[in-house]
Structures are given as C-alpha cells and as structure tokens.
Design an enzyme around this catalytic site. Structure first.
Site, mmCIF file in Angstrom:
data_model
loop_
_atom_site.group_PDB
_atom_site.id
_atom_site.type_symbol
_atom_site.label_atom_id
_atom_site.label_comp_id
_atom_site.label_asym_id
_atom_site.label_seq_id
_atom_site.Cartn_x
_atom_site.Cartn_y
_atom_site.Cartn_z
ATOM 1 N N TYR A 168 -1.987 -0.623 10.085
ATOM 2 C CA TYR A 168 -2.262 -1.099 8.727
ATOM 3 C C TYR A 168 -1.003 -0.959 7.872
ATOM 4 O O TYR A 168 -0.556 -1.924 7.234
ATOM 5 C CB TYR A 168 -3.418 -0.301 8.109
ATOM 6 C CG TYR A 168 -3.587 -0.565 6.620
ATOM 7 C CD1 TYR A 168 -3.977 -1.819 6.158
ATOM 8 C CD2 TYR A 168 -3.347 0.438 5.680
ATOM 9 C CE1 TYR A 168 -4.118 -2.068 4.793
ATOM 10 C CE2 TYR A 168 -3.490 0.196 4.319
ATOM 11 C CZ TYR A 168 -3.867 -1.058 3.886
ATOM 12 O OH TYR A 168 -3.992 -1.308 2.540
ATOM 13 N N SER B 252 0.827 -1.207 0.000
ATOM 14 C CA SER B 252 0.000 0.000 0.000
ATOM 15 C C SER B 252 0.858 1.252 0.000
ATOM 16 O O SER B 252 1.962 1.258 0.558
ATOM 17 C CB SER B 252 -0.874 -0.028 1.254
ATOM 18 O OG SER B 252 -1.391 1.246 1.520
HETATM 19 N N1 LIG Z 1 -8.547 -0.221 -2.295
HETATM 20 C C1 LIG Z 1 -7.466 0.522 -2.078
HETATM 21 O O1 LIG Z 1 -7.455 1.746 -2.256
HETATM 22 C C2 LIG Z 1 -6.178 -0.146 -1.626
HETATM 23 C C3 LIG Z 1 -5.028 0.669 -1.522
HETATM 24 C C4 LIG Z 1 -3.842 0.077 -1.112
HETATM 25 C C5 LIG Z 1 -3.799 -1.267 -0.823
HETATM 26 N N2 LIG Z 1 -4.922 -2.022 -0.909
HETATM 27 C C6 LIG Z 1 -4.824 -3.451 -0.593
HETATM 28 O O2 LIG Z 1 -5.327 -4.189 -1.678
HETATM 29 C C7 LIG Z 1 -5.938 -5.390 -1.221
HETATM 30 C C8 LIG Z 1 -7.358 -5.488 -1.727
HETATM 31 O O3 LIG Z 1 -8.077 -4.364 -1.235
HETATM 32 P P1 LIG Z 1 -9.587 -4.097 -1.578
HETATM 33 O O4 LIG Z 1 -9.757 -2.630 -1.687
HETATM 34 O O5 LIG Z 1 -10.026 -4.990 -2.672
HETATM 35 O O6 LIG Z 1 -10.264 -4.535 -0.193
HETATM 36 P P2 LIG Z 1 -11.530 -5.463 0.105
HETATM 37 O O7 LIG Z 1 -11.773 -5.354 1.573
HETATM 38 O O8 LIG Z 1 -12.649 -5.112 -0.803
HETATM 39 O O9 LIG Z 1 -11.015 -6.896 -0.272
HETATM 40 C C9 LIG Z 1 -10.363 -7.745 0.631
HETATM 41 C C10 LIG Z 1 -11.123 -9.070 0.669
HETATM 42 O O10 LIG Z 1 -10.376 -9.944 1.510
HETATM 43 C C11 LIG Z 1 -11.278 -10.642 2.342
HETATM 44 N N3 LIG Z 1 -10.553 -10.977 3.562
HETATM 45 C C12 LIG Z 1 -10.129 -10.127 4.528
HETATM 46 N N4 LIG Z 1 -9.484 -10.807 5.501
HETATM 47 C C13 LIG Z 1 -9.502 -12.110 5.123
HETATM 48 C C14 LIG Z 1 -9.001 -13.303 5.710
HETATM 49 N N5 LIG Z 1 -8.389 -13.291 6.893
HETATM 50 N N6 LIG Z 1 -9.198 -14.471 5.056
HETATM 51 C C15 LIG Z 1 -9.845 -14.510 3.869
HETATM 52 N N7 LIG Z 1 -10.342 -13.410 3.268
HETATM 53 C C16 LIG Z 1 -10.171 -12.228 3.894
HETATM 54 C C17 LIG Z 1 -12.443 -9.703 2.591
HETATM 55 O O11 LIG Z 1 -13.640 -10.408 2.873
HETATM 56 C C18 LIG Z 1 -12.518 -8.939 1.269
HETATM 57 O O12 LIG Z 1 -13.474 -9.507 0.400
HETATM 58 C C19 LIG Z 1 -5.813 -5.355 0.303
HETATM 59 O O13 LIG Z 1 -4.663 -6.070 0.661
HETATM 60 C C20 LIG Z 1 -5.642 -3.889 0.601
HETATM 61 O O14 LIG Z 1 -4.957 -3.688 1.817
HETATM 62 C C21 LIG Z 1 -6.113 -1.494 -1.316
#
Ligand SMILES: NC(=O)c1ccc[n+]([C@@H]2O[C@H](COP(=O)([O-])OP(=O)(O)OC[C@H]3O[C@@H](n4cnc5c(N)ncnc54)[C@H](O)[C@@H]3O)[C@@H](O)[C@H]2O)c1
Length: 335
Positions: free
Chosen positions: A152, A127
């Site tokens: 985080y 991130s």
């Molecule tokens: N969306 C953003 O702006 C952004 C920015 C930087 C990094 N990220 C990273 O990208 C990745 C995806 O983010 P996103 O926006 O799609 O988030 P999201 O919350 O929509 O997707 C994450 C998914 O992982 C599942 N999950 C969480 N913990 C879990 C576990 N212990 N076991 C199994 N499943 C689990 C959740 O149910 C969810 O569906 C994450 O790692 C997030 O930290 C996202």
C-alpha cells in the site's frame, strides 16, 4: 469550476464532494462501489448529494482505461482530485494485486486523462504510510521516503513518482497529499475508530494493536477537506531554488509538490480509546496484541509547508472529533 473527484462514494471523497457542491462547483464523481467494506454506506454517502445541484456520477473502475478516457473526453474537468484507491495497510498483505489495479494502473489512467485534456491541477491522495521505516519525527516531506513497509505504502510512493514524471514531461501541475489517519462522521468501517465503536456498543472485546502503545496523528475529516480545498485552488508551482545536485524530496524544478496533512499532534492509541470510552459512555474490553505486519509504530506530521503556503493548520482535537463521530454513528445506525 468543474472538478473530477475519484472515490466520490468513499469517506474522504464524499466529504470533499459535499464541500465542493456547497460552494457551487460542478462535480463529476467516479467510484466503482467495490465491496472492500459495506457498499450500502457508499450509497448512503452518495444520497447526500441530492440536496445540491451539479453532481454527476460515473460508476466505473479507474483501471478501465477506456471508461476513464471517455469520462475525461465527455466532461473535460478543469481540476482533478484522485482519492479512489484500494486503501488499508493490512489488506495489502491479503490482496496485493488490488493495489496494483486501482492504485498503479488506475492512477496511470488518471495521469493520461489529465495530460490529454489540459487539466490545470491534479491533486491526489498519498499517505503517511510512505514514511515507512523512517523514525525521525515529525515526518517531513523534505526527508527521503524510500523504505515503505507495505505494498500500500509503495503504491502511494509510486503515485508521487509517476506524477513527477508527468509534471516534468507535460508540465502537469500535480500535488500529492500525505493524509495522516483520517477519522470522523461517515468514516471507514475497516478503520479502528469505527471497529472499536461497533464492538464496544455490542459489548464485544476490541483488538488493540501494538498493545495500544503506538501514536497516530489522528486528523479530523473536515480538517482534511479544508486542506484539500486550499491546495486544489492553488496549482502546484516550481521551486525555483531547487537544485539537482542536492535534490529536495518535497519539491522540484517542475510544478510538482507533496504536503503532509496531519493534526501535528500525535495521540497514543490508548488515549484515543479512552476518549472513545468517554464519548460512548462504555468501557472497552481490550485484547492487547502485537504490532501488525506492515504497520508503522508512530506517525507525526510536520506541517510547516502547509502552514506557510496555505495559511492552514488542522485544529480539531480528538475529543471534539470523536464526539462528532459518535453522534453521527448513533444517529446513522440508530444505536
Ligand atoms: N482514511 C485515511 O485515514 C487515509 C489515510 C491516508 C491516505 N488515504 C487515502 O485517501 C484516499 C481516500 O481514502 P478513504 O479513506 O476515503 O477510502 P475509501 O475506501 O472510503 O474511499 C475510496 C473510494 O474509492 C473507490 N475505489 C477504490 N478503487 C477504485 C477503482 N479502481 N475505481 C473506482 N473507484 C475505486 C472505493 O469504492 C471507495 O468508495 C485513498 O487514496 C486512501 O489511500 C486515506
């Protein structure tokens, strides 16, 4: 190709899974469907896979060591994209241990699965928040990132370090992708764009952090997915010029890399809101409030490495991206 995508019911995971299925890959998806935000949206994202062949879903938790081991043993994925995580900066202040369970323990289970099953490339979500207290802009992977401002961010930096140790010990090719504020259709209800659209359509006020002064390198979902796919198709390689006496933080003498995926074009929050007002045809009632604990004031991605190594640069403007989000939102919620 058989690809394991964790977080496949999530925002980025579902968009990636759609693209992988469309190009004919087989996808094994893991998600625990937690209720950090409305699980109905996760179900609706999964329902889209029915239009393709080749998807199998495992409703398991990454922190469940046995279940993750079974998944790797049964499916033998060639490549893994780890997107499952407890996301969100502010929630890490309310519920810090959720980040340890999913992002630290869960990631350790993924690394073990990759190690014992000959995975050819692990790509995982990091991130922009790892840049923490850094202020030199744009943020480059060649700067040190040792000053996280939230648990985080610390958990994402920890993932990069954990991956490095597995690349060193077991030769696992591992690439970390630092995503910058991702937005678009099927997005996350806890993020600004979604919350703002919902409140504005209901005639409610929106809380604008840091008085709207901060800048974010908002990156459109399809641009993120394109970047992930290009990186996934090219396993991380060693930097043969890497020197331990002057260690470059973004590469290594083992097959380990990190890249920024950001729009390389930061936008002030107030301008982002103005674009949303135009797309919705609704004026926002703004409640200006200070910067929140754990938040960084500005983000701006240096993407020189991504452009050089993958000939790729995100290009969607916020005007276009917000327009597509609003069409999806109105259609999905029938508003
Ligand atoms: N969306 C953003 O702006 C952004 C920015 C930087 C990094 N990220 C990273 O990208 C990745 C995806 O983010 P996103 O926006 O799609 O988030 P999201 O919350 O929509 O997707 C994450 C998914 O992982 C599942 N999950 C969480 N913990 C879990 C576990 N212990 N076991 C199994 N499943 C689990 C959740 O149910 C969810 O569906 C994450 O790692 C997030 O930290 C996202």
């Amino acid at each position: 190709m058989k690809v394991l995508v964790t977080g496949s019911a999530g925002f980025i995971g579902s968009a990636l899974t759609m693209r992988l299925l469309a190009r004919g890959d087989q996808v094994v998806g893991i998600d625990n469907h937690n209720d950090y935000y409305d699980p109905a949206l996760k179900e609706a994202r999964l329902a889209r896979y029915a239009q393709h062949h080749g998807y199998s879903h495992l409703r398991i938790d990454l922190a469940d060591r046995w279940a993750v081991q079974q998944c790797f043993a049964a499916h033998k994925p060639q490549r893994v994209v780890n997107l499952a995580a407890q996301a969100g900066v502010r929630y890490s202040i309310q519920n810090p241990l959720a980040y340890i369970d999913s992002n630290i323990l869960g990631f350790a289970n993924i690394l073990e699965g990759c190690r014992h099953n000959g995975v050819e490339h692990l790509v995982y979500a990091s991130s922009s928040s790892v840049y923490g207290a850094n202020t030199a802009m744009p943020f480059s992977v060649h700067q040190n990132v040792d000053h996280p401002l939230s648990l985080y961010a610390a958990s994402k930096k920890a993932n990069e370090l954990m991956a490095h140790s597995y690349s060193h010990l077991y030769g696992l090719p591992a690439t970390g992708l630092r995503f910058f504020t991702v937005y678009g259709p099927w997005g996350r209800p806890d993020m600004a764009l979604f919350k703002f659209a919902k409140a504005m359509l209901a005639g409610d006020p929106i809380q604008v952090f840091n008085h709207g002064e901060h800048r974010r390198d908002f990156t459109y979902i399809d641009d993120i997915v394109e970047g992930v796919i290009r990186v996934l198709d090219q396993a991380a390689s060693k930097n043969l010029g890497w020197m331990g006496d002057k260690p470059d933080p973004g590469t290594s003498n083992v097959p380990w890399r990190v890249y920024n995926i950001g729009n390389n074009s930061p936008v002030k929050l107030l301008d982002f809101i103005a674009a949303l007002e135009r797309a919705l045809g609704v004026k926002a009632k703004m409640e200006l409030v200070p910067l929140q604990a754990g938040d960084v004031p500005d983000t701006y991605a240096d993407i020189v490495d991504l452009v050089e190594q993958f000939a790729y640069k995100p290009s969607t403007t916020v005007e276009e991206g917000i327009g597509r989000f609003v069409s999806w939102y109105r259609d999905y919620f029938e508003v």
